[in-house]
Design a protein around this motif. Sequence first.
Motif, PDB file in Angstrom:
ATOM      1  N   SER A   1      72.474  18.192 -43.388  1.00  0.00           N
ATOM      2  CA  SER A   1      71.634  17.287 -42.394  1.00  0.00           C
ATOM      3  C   SER A   1      71.115  18.035 -41.270  1.00  0.00           C
ATOM      4  CB  SER A   1      72.995  16.308 -41.639  1.00  0.00           C
ATOM      5  OG  SER A   1      73.250  15.397 -42.715  1.00  0.00           O
TER       6      SER A   1
ATOM      7  N   GLU B   1      60.993   2.998 -50.570  1.00  0.00           N
ATOM      8  CA  GLU B   1      62.241   3.686 -51.593  1.00  0.00           C
ATOM      9  C   GLU B   1      61.878   5.060 -51.602  1.00  0.00           C
ATOM     10  OE1 GLU B   1      65.967   3.691 -53.674  1.00  0.00           O
ATOM     11  OE2 GLU B   1      64.872   2.606 -51.883  1.00  0.00           O
TER      12      GLU B   1
ATOM     13  N   ARG C   1      62.739   6.736 -48.624  1.00  0.00           N
ATOM     14  CA  ARG C   1      63.972   6.751 -48.279  1.00  0.00           C
ATOM     15  C   ARG C   1      64.866   7.608 -49.047  1.00  0.00           C
ATOM     16  NH1 ARG C   1      68.634   5.436 -50.272  1.00  0.00           N
ATOM     17  NH2 ARG C   1      67.951   4.930 -52.281  1.00  0.00           N
ATOM     18  N   LEU C   2      64.439   7.931 -50.405  1.00  0.00           N
ATOM     19  CA  LEU C   2      64.979   8.861 -51.079  1.00  0.00           C
ATOM     20  C   LEU C   2      64.676  10.388 -50.651  1.00  0.00           C
ATOM     21  CD1 LEU C   2      64.481   7.133 -54.682  1.00  0.00           C
ATOM     22  CD2 LEU C   2      66.652   7.840 -53.457  1.00  0.00           C
TER      23      LEU C   2
ATOM     24  N   ALA D   1      66.599  10.952 -47.490  1.00  0.00           N
ATOM     25  CA  ALA D   1      68.253  10.843 -48.036  1.00  0.00           C
ATOM     26  C   ALA D   1      68.530  12.170 -48.594  1.00  0.00           C
ATOM     27  CB  ALA D   1      68.753   9.812 -48.873  1.00  0.00           C
ATOM     28  N   GLN D   2      67.772  12.797 -49.205  1.00  0.00           N
ATOM     29  CA  GLN D   2      67.908  14.148 -49.910  1.00  0.00           C
ATOM     30  C   GLN D   2      68.412  15.389 -48.779  1.00  0.00           C
ATOM     31  OE1 GLN D   2      68.032  14.698 -53.554  1.00  0.00           O
ATOM     32  NE2 GLN D   2      69.131  16.516 -52.840  1.00  0.00           N
TER      33      GLN D   2
ATOM     34  N   GLY E   1      69.399  14.352 -45.816  1.00  0.00           N
ATOM     35  CA  GLY E   1      70.473  13.833 -44.755  1.00  0.00           C
ATOM     36  C   GLY E   1      69.842  13.163 -43.745  1.00  0.00           C
TER      37      GLY E   1
ATOM     38  N   GLU F   1      68.131  10.005 -43.636  1.00  0.00           N
ATOM     39  CA  GLU F   1      67.970   8.536 -43.426  1.00  0.00           C
ATOM     40  C   GLU F   1      68.525   7.905 -42.296  1.00  0.00           C
ATOM     41  OE1 GLU F   1      71.598   8.977 -45.925  1.00  0.00           O
ATOM     42  OE2 GLU F   1      70.010  10.436 -45.219  1.00  0.00           O
ATOM     43  N   ASP F   2      69.115   8.597 -41.435  1.00  0.00           N
ATOM     44  CA  ASP F   2      69.697   7.835 -40.081  1.00  0.00           C
ATOM     45  C   ASP F   2      68.989   8.700 -39.043  1.00  0.00           C
ATOM     46  OD1 ASP F   2      71.595   6.309 -41.485  1.00  0.00           O
ATOM     47  OD2 ASP F   2      73.109   8.065 -41.442  1.00  0.00           O
TER      48      ASP F   2
ATOM     49  N   THR G   1      61.794  13.786 -55.924  1.00  0.00           N
ATOM     50  CA  THR G   1      63.038  12.916 -55.048  1.00  0.00           C
ATOM     51  C   THR G   1      62.850  11.561 -55.451  1.00  0.00           C
ATOM     52  OG1 THR G   1      61.834  12.882 -53.047  1.00  0.00           O
ATOM     53  CG2 THR G   1      63.623  14.456 -53.351  1.00  0.00           C
TER      54      THR G   1
END
Length: 412
Positions: free
Chosen positions: A39, A117, A120-121, A124-125, A127, A129-130, A195
Amino acid sequence: MTTSLRSRPAGVAATAAALALAALAALAAPASASGPAQSTALPPASAARGGLAEPSPPTLPRPTGRYATGRDTLFLTDHERTDPWVPAAGPRQLLVSLTYPARPRTGGDPAPYMAEEEARLMLAQRGLEDVVPPELVSGTGTHARTAARPAPGRFPLVLLSPGFGTPRATLTGLAEELASRGYVVATADHPYESTGTRLPDGRVLTCAACDKVDAQPDEAARKKVLAAVSAGRAADFSFLLDRLTGPDPAWRHARTIDPHRVGMAGHSIGGNAASSTMAADRRVDAGVNLDGTFFDPVAARGLGGRPFLMLGTDPGHGPGSDTSWDDAWDRLDGFKRWLTVRDSGHFTFTDTPEIGEQLGIEDPDAPLSAARSTAITRSYVTAFFDRGLRGRPARLLNGPTPANPEVLFHRP
């Protein structure tokens, strides 16, 4: 040696990902083979802008050419090949964005950047997404319009291949610029090498090839798999050329393509794929590698006198740093240029700098501004294809210029 798989090895990618949207590119870049994704310690995008307001989606820079631009999407199946990463999936398939010169004031809404999506992926890969809401990335503003009527005439074709683990969307800005300058541009997603790739039926394919790389026991084994990625992409693009320029073309506007003027460019391993495709298919007349290591030994052969441009980071792709560039330079046997860009990063040559900067996120390892990143990539790639596919003078490629002090010419 600078690696150019999905992004960089995890330790390096963690710094490159400081551009939370370099994670966008890194976001397109899966976790590296050397360790898990890390992250990035960044504030939420709203805080990055001082917390005054929720950020709006970024917008790609407007193309500079004289043509309006349109975009179509093709979903193609190669029944002659089984998917190399997931054989149970059946035949190899490709998703292709076609960006083309269009008649002004025709078409519908601007084409979407990517599916939420997929965004998002990608986030997320790494870290993220937040850190970055995926809807901001997927909602990035584009300029090509859906269902636009093509401009009259026939135009050279440029094929674009993204980095390993990176969605094709991250080359949208370059595709729109080339289309505005009078090129048809076909940008391919290679399923199971990103991804996330959303198919027309709604399924989303993830990066099985990345898992294959990460499972290898050592660097030599990883390089062997990456060479297979590049060779596989060469087969993808030969198939795509058949479907775009053959007797029964898959695209409704295929008549706008001049099949005798074809170029290819790619970012990271997509740049290696450009040389691999040229080595395997004589129909490709000129190639560009944007900051990609040459993993495929086929690419080390000469290209029959066809022109090739290597455009990368400085010092990461200067002479003696990524030795695959030194080897390739020695074997390139036509018009060739080896350029590096000061203060750039691995994703300088994609949409990442523009998206990151507009979201208020900076990459300390790539201080070159988004405006300069975009201007340099657009101008040098376009000048190269204007020379190689149209026979136009390209003074920009003759040597350093005062207007582009960041660009270094190497003639080892």
